[in-house]
Design a protein around this motif. Structure first.
Motif, PDB file in Angstrom:
ATOM      1  N   HIS A  40       0.969  -0.988   0.032  1.00  7.30           N
ATOM      2  CA  HIS A  40      -0.138   0.076   0.199  1.00  7.30           C
ATOM      3  C   HIS A  40       0.564   1.105   0.137  1.00  7.30           C
ATOM      4  O   HIS A  40       0.223   2.066  -0.543  1.00  7.30           O
ATOM      5  CB  HIS A  40      -0.876  -0.400   1.012  1.00  7.30           C
ATOM      6  CG  HIS A  40      -2.145  -1.197   1.033  1.00  7.30           C
ATOM      7  ND1 HIS A  40      -3.195  -1.233   0.143  1.00  7.30           N
ATOM      8  CD2 HIS A  40      -2.385  -2.159   1.770  1.00  7.30           C
ATOM      9  CE1 HIS A  40      -3.513  -2.082   0.221  1.00  7.30           C
ATOM     10  NE2 HIS A  40      -3.754  -2.436   1.127  1.00  7.30           N
ATOM     11  N   VAL A  41       1.872   1.417   0.246  1.00  3.36           N
ATOM     12  CA  VAL A  41       2.879   3.133   0.419  1.00  3.36           C
ATOM     13  C   VAL A  41       3.543   2.605  -0.678  1.00  3.36           C
ATOM     14  O   VAL A  41       3.326   3.834  -0.846  1.00  3.36           O
ATOM     15  CB  VAL A  41       4.081   1.760   1.403  1.00  3.36           C
ATOM     16  CG1 VAL A  41       4.937   3.586   1.659  1.00  3.36           C
ATOM     17  CG2 VAL A  41       3.106   2.295   3.008  1.00  3.36           C
ATOM     18  N   ASN A  42       3.709   1.638  -1.722  1.00  4.65           N
ATOM     19  CA  ASN A  42       4.344   1.618  -2.696  1.00  4.65           C
ATOM     20  C   ASN A  42       3.191   2.057  -3.459  1.00  4.65           C
ATOM     21  O   ASN A  42       3.365   2.258  -4.603  1.00  4.65           O
ATOM     22  CB  ASN A  42       4.605   0.925  -3.066  1.00  4.65           C
ATOM     23  CG  ASN A  42       6.214   0.805  -2.562  1.00  4.65           C
ATOM     24  OD1 ASN A  42       7.077   0.903  -3.302  1.00  4.65           O
ATOM     25  ND2 ASN A  42       6.465  -0.374  -2.016  1.00  4.65           N
ATOM     26  N   ALA A  43       1.955   1.707  -3.641  1.00  6.00           N
ATOM     27  CA  ALA A  43       0.746   2.284  -4.650  1.00  6.00           C
ATOM     28  C   ALA A  43       0.499   3.110  -3.976  1.00  6.00           C
ATOM     29  O   ALA A  43       0.265   4.048  -5.773  1.00  6.00           O
ATOM     30  CB  ALA A  43      -0.212   0.870  -3.887  1.00  6.00           C
ATOM     31  N   PHE A  44       0.735   3.882  -2.650  1.00  6.73           N
ATOM     32  CA  PHE A  44       0.318   4.856  -3.139  1.00  6.73           C
ATOM     33  C   PHE A  44       0.947   6.467  -3.294  1.00  6.73           C
ATOM     34  O   PHE A  44       0.513   7.613  -4.316  1.00  6.73           O
ATOM     35  CB  PHE A  44      -0.079   5.554  -1.391  1.00  6.73           C
ATOM     36  CG  PHE A  44      -0.612   7.232  -1.133  1.00  6.73           C
ATOM     37  CD1 PHE A  44      -2.576   6.701  -1.245  1.00  6.73           C
ATOM     38  CD2 PHE A  44      -0.127   7.641  -0.535  1.00  6.73           C
ATOM     39  CE1 PHE A  44      -2.758   8.146  -0.908  1.00  6.73           C
ATOM     40  CE2 PHE A  44      -0.966   8.958  -0.521  1.00  6.73           C
ATOM     41  CZ  PHE A  44      -2.185   8.933  -0.558  1.00  6.73           C
ATOM     42  N   GLN A  45       2.556   5.881  -3.567  1.00  8.32           N
ATOM     43  CA  GLN A  45       3.469   6.714  -4.093  1.00  8.32           C
ATOM     44  C   GLN A  45       3.000   6.205  -5.736  1.00  8.32           C
ATOM     45  O   GLN A  45       3.782   7.781  -6.521  1.00  8.32           O
ATOM     46  CB  GLN A  45       4.866   6.267  -3.060  1.00  8.32           C
ATOM     47  CG  GLN A  45       6.046   6.892  -4.551  1.00  8.32           C
ATOM     48  CD  GLN A  45       6.475   8.001  -3.819  1.00  8.32           C
ATOM     49  OE1 GLN A  45       6.165   9.435  -4.370  1.00  8.32           O
ATOM     50  NE2 GLN A  45       6.062   8.514  -2.780  1.00  8.32           N
ATOM     51  N   GLN A  46       3.169   5.614  -5.962  1.00  7.61           N
ATOM     52  CA  GLN A  46       2.929   5.801  -7.405  1.00  7.61           C
ATOM     53  C   GLN A  46       1.319   6.017  -7.495  1.00  7.61           C
ATOM     54  O   GLN A  46       2.113   7.117  -9.184  1.00  7.61           O
ATOM     55  CB  GLN A  46       2.501   4.318  -8.317  1.00  7.61           C
ATOM     56  CG  GLN A  46       4.416   2.944  -7.543  1.00  7.61           C
ATOM     57  CD  GLN A  46       4.131   1.907  -7.891  1.00  7.61           C
ATOM     58  OE1 GLN A  46       2.835   1.295  -8.280  1.00  7.61           O
ATOM     59  NE2 GLN A  46       4.357   0.934  -7.985  1.00  7.61           N
ATOM     60  N   TYR A  47       0.315   6.543  -7.126  1.00  9.35           N
ATOM     61  CA  TYR A  47      -0.381   6.790  -7.628  1.00  9.35           C
ATOM     62  C   TYR A  47       0.011   8.475  -7.166  1.00  9.35           C
ATOM     63  O   TYR A  47       0.028   9.306  -7.632  1.00  9.35           O
ATOM     64  CB  TYR A  47      -1.827   6.919  -6.082  1.00  9.35           C
ATOM     65  CG  TYR A  47      -3.273   7.553  -6.617  1.00  9.35           C
ATOM     66  CD1 TYR A  47      -3.458   7.730  -8.139  1.00  9.35           C
ATOM     67  CD2 TYR A  47      -3.522   8.547  -5.575  1.00  9.35           C
ATOM     68  CE1 TYR A  47      -4.631   8.286  -8.163  1.00  9.35           C
ATOM     69  CE2 TYR A  47      -4.351   9.068  -5.315  1.00  9.35           C
ATOM     70  CZ  TYR A  47      -5.100   9.507  -6.961  1.00  9.35           C
ATOM     71  OH  TYR A  47      -6.066  10.537  -6.964  1.00  9.35           O
ATOM     72  N   LEU A  48       0.781   9.325  -6.249  1.00 11.51           N
ATOM     73  CA  LEU A  48       1.160   9.901  -6.279  1.00 11.51           C
ATOM     74  C   LEU A  48       1.603  10.647  -7.359  1.00 11.51           C
ATOM     75  O   LEU A  48       1.402  11.770  -7.751  1.00 11.51           O
ATOM     76  CB  LEU A  48       2.219  10.509  -4.653  1.00 11.51           C
ATOM     77  CG  LEU A  48       1.116  10.721  -3.729  1.00 11.51           C
ATOM     78  CD1 LEU A  48       2.993  10.737  -2.534  1.00 11.51           C
ATOM     79  CD2 LEU A  48       0.438  11.955  -3.023  1.00 11.51           C
ATOM     80  N   GLN A  49       2.282  10.402  -7.756  1.00 15.04           N
ATOM     81  CA  GLN A  49       3.553  10.427  -8.787  1.00 15.04           C
ATOM     82  C   GLN A  49       2.851  10.720 -10.136  1.00 15.04           C
ATOM     83  O   GLN A  49       2.738  11.317 -10.629  1.00 15.04           O
ATOM     84  CB  GLN A  49       4.497   9.379  -9.174  1.00 15.04           C
ATOM     85  CG  GLN A  49       6.084   9.581  -8.511  1.00 15.04           C
ATOM     86  CD  GLN A  49       6.591   7.976  -8.392  1.00 15.04           C
ATOM     87  OE1 GLN A  49       7.165   7.507  -9.308  1.00 15.04           O
ATOM     88  NE2 GLN A  49       7.688   7.957  -6.897  1.00 15.04           N
TER      89      GLN A  49
END
Length: 212
Positions: A40-49
């Motif tokens: 979930h941390v990686n998924a949210f970071q990818q969404y931010l980008q």
């Protein structure tokens, strides 16, 4: 590049490893929390980008079994470095829900990293810290509502809203200033509920961009 499961807070439970490219666990396994937080941390970071934001560009250290087993979690920020610590709630003699089993908790705590990255060292004072809690509740709710609309208003819908804890609600009718109690978590529902009304009015992506 953006998340690392690590052991730095008691109890000592080493990150799960495998010699095969398979990380399949049920929630009874310690590895479940590792995989859940990492995902979930990686998924949210990818969404931010995808929205055009470059926040929290450092590798966040995540201990999914910390706080001495207490039923709480937190974000620590120090000189541009971020840590997330998640408790299990097992230290109180009752088997509470492990915090890192709940994506709401994970994204909420990562939201504090996003906020600290956007505005370092400005999260102080009762109203400002309440707003930060509200923003993090909003980010977690927006994230999970896009996955599944069921009971989206129940913030911490797995960790809370059960016999252990009531969680929080982002469709509250609380009103400023008369509901502005000293409890930052109580008063945070004022702002998070307004933000979700904006989410309904303009849609997820536009609202997320406005908030961030």
């Amino acid at each position: 590049a953006y998340a690392k499961i690590a052991e730095f807070d008691n109890p000592v439970i080493l990150p799960v490893t495998t010699t095969l490219p398979q990380f399949n666990f049920t929630r009874s396994d310690d590895g479940f929390e590792d995989v859940n937080a990492f995902y979930h941390v990686n998924a949210f970071q990818q969404y931010l980008q995808s929205l055009g934001f470059t926040l929290v560009q450092t590798q966040v250290l995540i201990d999914t079994h910390g706080k001495n087993g207490q039923d709480q979690s937190l974000h620590i920020y120090n000189n541009g470095n971020h840590q997330l610590i998640f408790g299990s709630g097992h230290s109180v003699g009752i088997e509470h829900v492990d915090d890192a089993e709940d994506a709401d908790v994970i994204v909420h705590e990562y939201g504090h990293a996003v906020s600290a990255s956007a505005c370092p060292n400005c999260n102080s004072g009762l109203e400002r810290t309440a707003i930060d809690e509200a923003i993090c509740d909003y980010l977690a709710t927006s994230y999970k509502r896009a996955i599944n609309d069921y009971n989206w208003q129940n913030m911490f819908s797995w960790d809370g809203h059960n016999e252990f804890w009531n969680g929080r609600n982002v469709t509250s009718t609380k009103h400023y200033p008369e509901d502005n109690k000293l409890d930052i978590y109580y008063r945070s529902e004022i702002f998070s509920s307004v933000l979700m009304q904006i989410w309904d009015a303009v849609g997820k992506e536009a609202a997320d961009k406005i908030v961030i």
